[in-house]
Design a protein around this motif. Structure first.
Motif, PDB file in Angstrom:
ATOM      1  N   ILE A   1       0.873  -1.167   0.000  1.00  0.00           N
ATOM      2  CA  ILE A   1       0.000   0.000   0.000  1.00  0.00           C
ATOM      3  C   ILE A   1       0.911   1.217   0.000  1.00  0.00           C
ATOM      4  CG2 ILE A   1      -1.669   1.340   1.318  1.00  0.00           C
ATOM      5  CD1 ILE A   1      -2.802  -1.348   2.322  1.00  0.00           C
ATOM      6  N   ARG A   2       0.610   2.154  -0.905  1.00  0.00           N
ATOM      7  CA  ARG A   2       1.424   3.365  -1.020  1.00  0.00           C
ATOM      8  C   ARG A   2       0.545   4.502  -1.517  1.00  0.00           C
ATOM      9  NH1 ARG A   2       1.744   4.038  -6.344  1.00  0.00           N
ATOM     10  NH2 ARG A   2       2.064   2.276  -7.745  1.00  0.00           N
ATOM     11  N   HIS A   3       1.100   5.703  -1.500  1.00  0.00           N
ATOM     12  CA  HIS A   3       0.397   6.857  -2.071  1.00  0.00           C
ATOM     13  C   HIS A   3       0.367   6.712  -3.585  1.00  0.00           C
ATOM     14  CE1 HIS A   3      -0.213   9.303   1.525  1.00  0.00           C
ATOM     15  NE2 HIS A   3       0.902   8.733   1.959  1.00  0.00           N
ATOM     16  N   ALA A   4      -0.771   7.035  -4.166  1.00  0.00           N
ATOM     17  CA  ALA A   4      -0.956   6.920  -5.611  1.00  0.00           C
ATOM     18  C   ALA A   4      -0.163   7.991  -6.344  1.00  0.00           C
ATOM     19  CB  ALA A   4      -2.427   7.039  -5.962  1.00  0.00           C
ATOM     20  N   THR A   5       0.188   7.661  -7.574  1.00  0.00           N
ATOM     21  CA  THR A   5       0.820   8.614  -8.482  1.00  0.00           C
ATOM     22  C   THR A   5      -0.043   8.694  -9.747  1.00  0.00           C
ATOM     23  OG1 THR A   5       2.153   6.993  -9.676  1.00  0.00           O
ATOM     24  CG2 THR A   5       3.088   7.894  -7.625  1.00  0.00           C
ATOM     25  N   ALA A   6       0.280   9.637 -10.602  1.00  0.00           N
ATOM     26  CA  ALA A   6      -0.466   9.782 -11.853  1.00  0.00           C
ATOM     27  C   ALA A   6      -0.428   8.500 -12.676  1.00  0.00           C
ATOM     28  CB  ALA A   6       0.080  10.958 -12.656  1.00  0.00           C
ATOM     29  N   ALA A   7       0.637   7.726 -12.546  1.00  0.00           N
ATOM     30  CA  ALA A   7       0.747   6.464 -13.295  1.00  0.00           C
ATOM     31  C   ALA A   7      -0.291   5.437 -12.862  1.00  0.00           C
ATOM     32  CB  ALA A   7       2.155   5.890 -13.130  1.00  0.00           C
ATOM     33  N   ASP A   8      -0.914   5.649 -11.704  1.00  0.00           N
ATOM     34  CA  ASP A   8      -1.937   4.723 -11.198  1.00  0.00           C
ATOM     35  C   ASP A   8      -3.342   5.068 -11.689  1.00  0.00           C
ATOM     36  OD1 ASP A   8      -0.087   3.263  -9.568  1.00  0.00           O
ATOM     37  OD2 ASP A   8      -0.148   4.940  -8.135  1.00  0.00           O
ATOM     38  N   ALA A   9      -3.499   6.173 -12.395  1.00  0.00           N
ATOM     39  CA  ALA A   9      -4.833   6.668 -12.759  1.00  0.00           C
ATOM     40  C   ALA A   9      -5.634   5.672 -13.585  1.00  0.00           C
ATOM     41  CB  ALA A   9      -4.724   8.001 -13.495  1.00  0.00           C
ATOM     42  N   ALA A  10      -5.016   4.989 -14.527  1.00  0.00           N
ATOM     43  CA  ALA A  10      -5.759   4.023 -15.355  1.00  0.00           C
ATOM     44  C   ALA A  10      -6.251   2.852 -14.508  1.00  0.00           C
ATOM     45  CB  ALA A  10      -4.895   3.525 -16.514  1.00  0.00           C
ATOM     46  N   GLY A  11      -5.422   2.370 -13.595  1.00  0.00           N
ATOM     47  CA  GLY A  11      -5.843   1.277 -12.716  1.00  0.00           C
ATOM     48  C   GLY A  11      -6.957   1.690 -11.786  1.00  0.00           C
ATOM     49  N   ILE A  12      -6.876   2.904 -11.258  1.00  0.00           N
ATOM     50  CA  ILE A  12      -7.943   3.429 -10.403  1.00  0.00           C
ATOM     51  C   ILE A  12      -9.228   3.561 -11.205  1.00  0.00           C
ATOM     52  CG2 ILE A  12      -8.696   5.485  -9.141  1.00  0.00           C
ATOM     53  CD1 ILE A  12      -5.736   5.809  -8.248  1.00  0.00           C
ATOM     54  N   ALA A  13      -9.133   4.076 -12.429  1.00  0.00           N
ATOM     55  CA  ALA A  13     -10.322   4.219 -13.291  1.00  0.00           C
ATOM     56  C   ALA A  13     -10.955   2.862 -13.566  1.00  0.00           C
ATOM     57  CB  ALA A  13      -9.955   4.920 -14.593  1.00  0.00           C
ATOM     58  N   ALA A  14     -10.158   1.840 -13.811  1.00  0.00           N
ATOM     59  CA  ALA A  14     -10.704   0.509 -14.099  1.00  0.00           C
ATOM     60  C   ALA A  14     -11.488  -0.036 -12.911  1.00  0.00           C
ATOM     61  CB  ALA A  14      -9.574  -0.449 -14.485  1.00  0.00           C
ATOM     62  N   ILE A  15     -10.960   0.139 -11.708  1.00  0.00           N
ATOM     63  CA  ILE A  15     -11.665  -0.334 -10.507  1.00  0.00           C
ATOM     64  C   ILE A  15     -12.941   0.465 -10.303  1.00  0.00           C
ATOM     65  CG2 ILE A  15     -11.523  -0.516  -7.992  1.00  0.00           C
ATOM     66  CD1 ILE A  15      -8.466  -1.058  -8.417  1.00  0.00           C
ATOM     67  N   TYR A  16     -12.859   1.768 -10.440  1.00  0.00           N
ATOM     68  CA  TYR A  16     -14.032   2.626 -10.287  1.00  0.00           C
ATOM     69  C   TYR A  16     -15.104   2.266 -11.315  1.00  0.00           C
ATOM     70  CZ  TYR A  16     -16.830   6.893  -9.936  1.00  0.00           C
ATOM     71  OH  TYR A  16     -17.854   7.787  -9.789  1.00  0.00           O
ATOM     72  N   ASN A  17     -14.697   2.085 -12.558  1.00  0.00           N
ATOM     73  CA  ASN A  17     -15.666   1.766 -13.614  1.00  0.00           C
ATOM     74  C   ASN A  17     -16.341   0.426 -13.389  1.00  0.00           C
ATOM     75  OD1 ASN A  17     -15.303   4.199 -14.921  1.00  0.00           O
ATOM     76  ND2 ASN A  17     -13.722   3.398 -16.274  1.00  0.00           N
ATOM     77  N   ASP A  18     -15.632  -0.542 -12.824  1.00  0.00           N
ATOM     78  CA  ASP A  18     -16.265  -1.807 -12.471  1.00  0.00           C
ATOM     79  C   ASP A  18     -17.372  -1.568 -11.442  1.00  0.00           C
ATOM     80  OD1 ASP A  18     -16.181  -4.907 -12.493  1.00  0.00           O
ATOM     81  OD2 ASP A  18     -16.167  -4.338 -10.372  1.00  0.00           O
ATOM     82  N   ALA A  19     -17.101  -0.711 -10.453  1.00  0.00           N
ATOM     83  CA  ALA A  19     -18.116  -0.380  -9.452  1.00  0.00           C
ATOM     84  C   ALA A  19     -19.300   0.344 -10.091  1.00  0.00           C
ATOM     85  CB  ALA A  19     -17.506   0.459  -8.338  1.00  0.00           C
ATOM     86  N   VAL A  20     -19.024   1.229 -11.041  1.00  0.00           N
ATOM     87  CA  VAL A  20     -20.106   1.925 -11.746  1.00  0.00           C
ATOM     88  C   VAL A  20     -20.994   0.916 -12.481  1.00  0.00           C
ATOM     89  CG1 VAL A  20     -20.619   3.491 -13.681  1.00  0.00           C
ATOM     90  CG2 VAL A  20     -18.872   4.118 -11.983  1.00  0.00           C
ATOM     91  N   ARG A  21     -20.376  -0.020 -13.188  1.00  0.00           N
ATOM     92  CA  ARG A  21     -21.129  -0.983 -14.005  1.00  0.00           C
ATOM     93  C   ARG A  21     -21.881  -2.029 -13.193  1.00  0.00           C
ATOM     94  NH1 ARG A  21     -16.362  -0.653 -16.998  1.00  0.00           N
ATOM     95  NH2 ARG A  21     -15.559  -2.540 -16.012  1.00  0.00           N
ATOM     96  N   HIS A  22     -21.314  -2.469 -12.071  1.00  0.00           N
ATOM     97  CA  HIS A  22     -21.816  -3.678 -11.423  1.00  0.00           C
ATOM     98  C   HIS A  22     -22.322  -3.529  -9.999  1.00  0.00           C
ATOM     99  CE1 HIS A  22     -20.360  -5.910 -14.845  1.00  0.00           C
ATOM    100  NE2 HIS A  22     -19.162  -5.379 -14.691  1.00  0.00           N
ATOM    101  N   THR A  23     -22.144  -2.368  -9.366  1.00  0.00           N
ATOM    102  CA  THR A  23     -22.508  -2.258  -7.957  1.00  0.00           C
ATOM    103  C   THR A  23     -23.292  -0.981  -7.681  1.00  0.00           C
ATOM    104  OG1 THR A  23     -20.637  -0.942  -7.087  1.00  0.00           O
ATOM    105  CG2 THR A  23     -20.234  -3.310  -7.456  1.00  0.00           C
ATOM    106  N   THR A  24     -23.801  -0.916  -6.468  1.00  0.00           N
ATOM    107  CA  THR A  24     -24.406   0.326  -5.980  1.00  0.00           C
ATOM    108  C   THR A  24     -23.478   1.006  -4.967  1.00  0.00           C
ATOM    109  OG1 THR A  24     -25.625  -0.853  -4.252  1.00  0.00           O
ATOM    110  CG2 THR A  24     -26.764  -0.466  -6.364  1.00  0.00           C
ATOM    111  N   ALA A  25     -22.209   0.612  -4.967  1.00  0.00           N
ATOM    112  CA  ALA A  25     -21.243   1.259  -4.078  1.00  0.00           C
ATOM    113  C   ALA A  25     -21.078   2.730  -4.434  1.00  0.00           C
ATOM    114  CB  ALA A  25     -19.898   0.543  -4.145  1.00  0.00           C
TER     115      ALA A  25
END
Length: 168
Positions: A3-27
């Motif tokens: 676990i570490r502080h995010a950098t700009a290079a992590d943005a695509a991975g963060i977007a992928a996780i967020y988009n999965d939540a958008v598509r499949h959950t009510t989180a």
């Protein structure tokens, strides 16, 4: 896994996780997916305020992320923050969310925040239990205030007092 502080290079991975939540959950009660630039901008905004964006990574892959931000924009709420935690489907059940939440709580205490709030769809028992185990208490249920997937959603409010100051 670290676990570490995010950098700009992590943005695509963060977007992928967020988009999965958008598509499949009510989180998240959002219907619109985001791209890496959106998450990079979001991250930069949080970090400019001195707020953390944490990622759990397995090698180079972002498998979870967490952050907190202002609960409400007016200065009367400046001691209160709201957290969010998202874990990739394949990484759920590995204990990442409690570790991330603990790190967020420690950071908020270190910068002098007074209360951390969690706003959770009431059907999300996993998140409610996660927060309860961390010491959050339920304070309110707002009935049918959210909507997604063609139905209304109740929203639970939980809070954790971060310090014992009698006044700000």
């Amino acid at each position: 896994m670290i676990i570490r502080h995010a950098t700009a290079a992590d943005a695509a991975g963060i977007a992928a996780i967020y988009n999965d939540a958008v598509r499949h959950t009510t989180a998240v009660l959002v219907d619109t997916e985001v791209d890496a630039q959106n998450r990079a901008d979001w991250m930069a905004g949080r970090q400019a305020q001195g707020y953390p964006v944490l990622v759990a990574v397995d090698g180079a892959e972002v498998i979870a992320y967490a952050s907190y931000g202002d609960f409400r924009p007016s200065e009367g709420y400046r001691g209160t923050v709201e957290n969010s935690i998202y874990v990739a489907p394949a990484a759920r059940g590995q204990g990442l969310a409690p570790r991330l939440l603990g790190d967020l709580i420690a950071h908020a205490r270190a910068i002098g925040k007074h209360v951390m709030v969690a706003v959770i769809t009431a059907e999300n028992d996993i998140s409610i239990r996660l927060h309860a185990r961390a010491g959050f208490v339920g304070t309110a249920i707002l009935r049918e205030v959210g909507q997604k997937f063609g139905r209304w959603h109740d929203v639970a409010f939980m809070e954790l007092r971060l310090d014992d100051r009698p006044s700000p």
